[in-house]
Structures are given as C-alpha cells and as structure tokens.
Design an enzyme around this catalytic site. Sequence first.
Site, short mmCIF file in Angstrom:
data_model
loop_
_atom_site.label_atom_id
_atom_site.label_comp_id
_atom_site.label_asym_id
_atom_site.label_seq_id
_atom_site.Cartn_x
_atom_site.Cartn_y
_atom_site.Cartn_z
N CYS A 135 0.81 -1.23 0.00
CA CYS A 135 0.00 0.00 0.00
C CYS A 135 0.84 1.27 0.00
O CYS A 135 0.34 2.33 -0.36
CB CYS A 135 -0.92 0.03 1.21
SG CYS A 135 -1.98 -1.39 1.29
N HIS A 159 -3.17 7.09 3.96
CA HIS A 159 -3.65 5.82 3.41
C HIS A 159 -5.01 5.51 4.04
O HIS A 159 -5.23 5.80 5.22
CB HIS A 159 -2.64 4.71 3.73
CG HIS A 159 -3.06 3.38 3.19
ND1 HIS A 159 -3.43 3.20 1.88
CD2 HIS A 159 -3.21 2.16 3.80
CE1 HIS A 159 -3.77 1.93 1.69
NE2 HIS A 159 -3.65 1.29 2.84
N ASN A 186 -10.24 0.57 0.49
CA ASN A 186 -8.78 0.56 0.48
C ASN A 186 -8.30 0.15 -0.91
O ASN A 186 -8.46 -1.00 -1.30
CB ASN A 186 -8.29 -0.42 1.56
CG ASN A 186 -6.77 -0.53 1.60
OD1 ASN A 186 -6.07 0.05 0.79
ND2 ASN A 186 -6.27 -1.30 2.56
N1 ACO Z 1 -18.82 -8.98 8.14
C1 ACO Z 1 -19.38 -9.35 9.31
N2 ACO Z 1 -18.66 -9.81 10.34
C2 ACO Z 1 -17.31 -9.88 10.20
C3 ACO Z 1 -16.67 -9.50 9.00
C4 ACO Z 1 -17.48 -9.03 7.95
N3 ACO Z 1 -16.99 -8.64 6.78
N4 ACO Z 1 -15.34 -9.67 9.16
C5 ACO Z 1 -15.14 -10.13 10.40
N5 ACO Z 1 -16.34 -10.27 11.02
C6 ACO Z 1 -16.60 -10.73 12.38
C7 ACO Z 1 -15.46 -11.54 12.94
O1 ACO Z 1 -15.58 -12.89 12.55
C8 ACO Z 1 -15.68 -11.36 14.43
O2 ACO Z 1 -16.71 -12.23 14.84
P1 ACO Z 1 -16.65 -12.95 16.30
O3 ACO Z 1 -16.63 -11.83 17.29
O4 ACO Z 1 -17.88 -13.79 16.31
O5 ACO Z 1 -15.37 -13.72 16.29
C9 ACO Z 1 -16.21 -9.94 14.55
O6 ACO Z 1 -16.70 -9.59 13.23
C10 ACO Z 1 -15.18 -8.91 14.97
O7 ACO Z 1 -14.01 -9.11 14.19
P2 ACO Z 1 -12.71 -8.28 14.45
O8 ACO Z 1 -11.62 -8.79 13.57
O9 ACO Z 1 -12.45 -8.21 15.93
O10 ACO Z 1 -13.17 -6.82 13.96
P3 ACO Z 1 -12.35 -5.50 14.04
O11 ACO Z 1 -13.13 -4.49 14.78
O12 ACO Z 1 -10.91 -5.72 14.41
O13 ACO Z 1 -12.34 -5.02 12.52
C11 ACO Z 1 -10.98 -5.01 10.56
C12 ACO Z 1 -11.76 -5.86 11.53
C13 ACO Z 1 -11.93 -4.04 9.87
C14 ACO Z 1 -10.34 -5.91 9.51
C15 ACO Z 1 -9.90 -4.20 11.33
O14 ACO Z 1 -9.18 -5.06 12.17
C16 ACO Z 1 -8.93 -3.51 10.41
O15 ACO Z 1 -9.29 -2.59 9.69
N6 ACO Z 1 -7.67 -3.90 10.43
C17 ACO Z 1 -6.68 -3.31 9.55
C18 ACO Z 1 -6.92 -3.83 8.19
C19 ACO Z 1 -6.05 -3.21 7.20
O16 ACO Z 1 -5.62 -2.14 7.36
N7 ACO Z 1 -5.78 -3.89 6.12
C20 ACO Z 1 -4.95 -3.41 5.09
C21 ACO Z 1 -3.57 -3.72 5.43
S1 ACO Z 1 -2.34 -3.17 4.39
C22 ACO Z 1 -2.94 -2.72 3.03
O17 ACO Z 1 -3.56 -1.70 2.99
C23 ACO Z 1 -2.75 -3.66 1.84
#
Ligand code: ACO
Length: 384
Positions: free
Chosen positions: A121, A259, A289
């Site tokens: 990214c 970003h 993203n």
């Molecule tokens: N829809 C519904 N539920 C979902 C989804 C979805 N798409 N994805 C995950 N869940 C569920 C999970 O299974 C979990 O369920 P559980 O509690 O029953 O186990 C619950 O939602 C919470 O999941 P978390 O992973 O704790 O959610 P969080 O608040 O951490 O958000 C997210 C997840 C959005 C991915 C966040 O962690 C994030 O943004 N991380 C950074 C991601 C990122 O930046 N990626 C790019 C990296 S580098 C680049 O840009 C290439």
Amino acid sequence: MTRDSEGIKATQYAAITGWGSCMPPAVLSNNDLSTFLDTSDEWIITRTGMKERRISHVSATEMATLAAKRALACAGLNPTDLDLVIYGGVSNEELCPNSASGVQFSLGASNAASMDLNTACTSFCYGLAAATAMIQAGQVRNAVVIGVELISRYMDWTNRNVAVLFGDGAAAVVLEATDQEEGLLASVLGCDAEARHTLRVRGFGCSYSGYGITLGDTFWDFDGQQIFKRAVLGMSRASSEVLNRSALTADDISLVIPHQANLRIIESVAKHTGIPMERVMLTVEKYGNMSAATVPVALVEALSEGRIEPNSWILMPAFGGGLTYCSLLVKWGDRVTPLGESPDELPPCTESALELVNRVRGNQDPHGRSKDGLLSPTFPEMRS
Ligand code: ACO
C-alpha cells in the site's frame, strides 16, 4: 532544467507539476457484498467506514496509463519528454515484463526508464521518495509516479475478513526538477518486518509456481487487529518524526492525505499527530482501500475539491504489507490547477460491479484457495 552536453544537472527539489486519476466506473456496494458473503452494510460501515468501492473492467495497465496521461496533460508535458516511469503497486499483469514498461509503451514515452516498485500500500509514497531522490541526484529531470491496484482479480472472494475491504483504482503525479523549495521535502520510510506474516497473499510467486495453482486462486493470511495496531503506531511515529526533522508542528499542516484502510485507523493517527479531522482528506467511504492507489487518488480529489492551497504543507502517512510504513512531508507549489486535460477516457463498462466480481468468483477454484491446499504437502509453510 534541460539536458545539455554535460548531461542532466543535479537540482535541489522535485516539484509536483501534474496529477490525474483513473477511477473505474462500476460501484460495488456493501449490500452487493452481502449477496454472497455473510456480512452486512451496518457491520462494514461501523468497523471500517466504507460504503462502496470500485471494481475495474479494464487491466491495471490501462488504468495506470490513463492516470499517467491525465497527469502529463495537467503538467503540460509530452510523453516523449518523460525520463522515468515508476509503477507502484501489487497488481501486475505479469512479473516479466514489468508493468512500468507496459505503461511506457502505451504512453509513447519512448525515452523513459521504467521500473515497478512494490511495497504494497505504500508503493506510491515510496515511489515518490525514490523519484524525488533520483531527480535531486541529477539522474533524471522528471518522472511520472503511479499508484495503481486491481485487487478484485486476486481477491479471495470467499473470505469476508478481507473481501469487504479493498477496491480498484489508479492515480499518478508528474515530478519535475526545480530550484524552488517545494515538492517532497522530508520523509520517514520504515518497515515493521517482524509482523510481515500478518498480511500475506498466498498463491502468487515462486513459492507456488510450478505447483498447479492458478494465478488468482489466492488465500489471504490476514490478522486485522495486529495490522490495525501496528498501522496506527507506524504512521503516527513516522508523522511525528517527519515533523520534528523539519522543525514543523501539527499546526503547520494544512491537509493530511493518509492511506485509507479503515476510518478508525485514520482517526487514531490524526489524534496521535494532533491534527483535527477537518484537516484530513477522506475517500475511504466511497473507494475503500485501494492499496497503492489510495494516497494519490485522495491527492487528486483534494486538488479538484479545492482543498489544497498554494504553498501549503501536506502530510502523507501510509502503511502496507511488509509491514511497510512511511510519512511524507510535501510543500505544495504555486499552481493548484491543471495546465491541460487529456481527452482520453476508459472504454465503456457494460457489466455491473457485482457481475464483474461474480465472473472472478466463478473462475476461482475453491480447492486452490483452501489453506490446507496452500500449506501442504507441496507448499513450504512461510514462517517469516
Ligand atoms: N462482516 C461481518 N462480520 C465480520 C466481518 C465481515 N466482513 N469480518 C469479520 N467479522 C466478524 C469476525 O468474525 C468477528 O466475529 P466474532 O466476534 O464472532 O469472532 C467480529 O466480526 C469482529 O471481528 P474483528 O476482527 O475483531 O473486527 P475488528 O473491529 O478488528 O475489525 C478489521 C476488523 C476491519 C479488519 C480491522 O481489524 C482492520 O481494519 N484492520 C486493519 C486492516 C487493514 O488495514 N488492512 C490493510 C492492510 S495493508 C494494506 O492496505 C494492503
């Protein structure tokens, strides 16, 4: 600055003189995603800030070329005047030949050196830093730096943890040598490699080729919470450091163009850096993203919305797979309007975004994407 018999002279600065983007028209909404994934509009909006993203009907090279054409027209530069093309991103048609040569050929930039740069990214930002340094060293007089991604083609569309987060797009800037104090004036680039395993796209590369995996049949390792924490830390520290190095404070920054991986990450970085959200450019709601394309697309939108003042300071923090991170400090020049416009457009898109995604999903092999399939027995488990 011109090329003369003594070659190209070293200069002090590299001004951003052109900018242009290429956003594919097909829009994939959160509700579209919930037609084939166990997810909801409410979950995606509250956890990420995203409402929709774009899905491309053309190749990454076509998007990159159109963005570069628009940036060149904006700078008033002919393709044959160009010395360097940097193609930043993780979406390559092939590993060989490289993608930058495809853009150079499509542009007709026959005098330009052409290189791909992949730091995930942060690729556009690293590219901006590399091109600026090459201009300062006198190696080239100018450059086009592109951030482009076509992630929809290799997304694992069965995995809701990642499939809801990404979109396609491209944007480019033109840099030109100048004696005026402007352009990229300071940067902090880094890599939190200890956590490189937290984001891995299995299925590409030499670890897999020769084992019968079809390119595009991927399995994503993705530890969202670890990436979230390390992204906030990396971008915040890099931003503080780049301000310290330049003897500037948060109050000097007119606009942050970060970003856009998650609205909550952006809010945390802004808070750590001491900059109110009114001075942060946001596109995450409508584009998601777009990896390497995210920062330059947001920059182009900020200019077209009149959010960049002449001679203002801009901060660009970013992070990506690797986990690479950076923060760039840019001093904008006098001009915030284009010198010209390219007449070119993308070919019309005849399918909806959901139809485009469903076509990719239909061609993906569910066995090729299983974690077991990619880890054993033929695939070496990646430990670092
Ligand atoms: N829809 C519904 N539920 C979902 C989804 C979805 N798409 N994805 C995950 N869940 C569920 C999970 O299974 C979990 O369920 P559980 O509690 O029953 O186990 C619950 O939602 C919470 O999941 P978390 O992973 O704790 O959610 P969080 O608040 O951490 O958000 C997210 C997840 C959005 C991915 C966040 O962690 C994030 O943004 N991380 C950074 C991601 C990122 O930046 N990626 C790019 C990296 S580098 C680049 O840009 C290439």
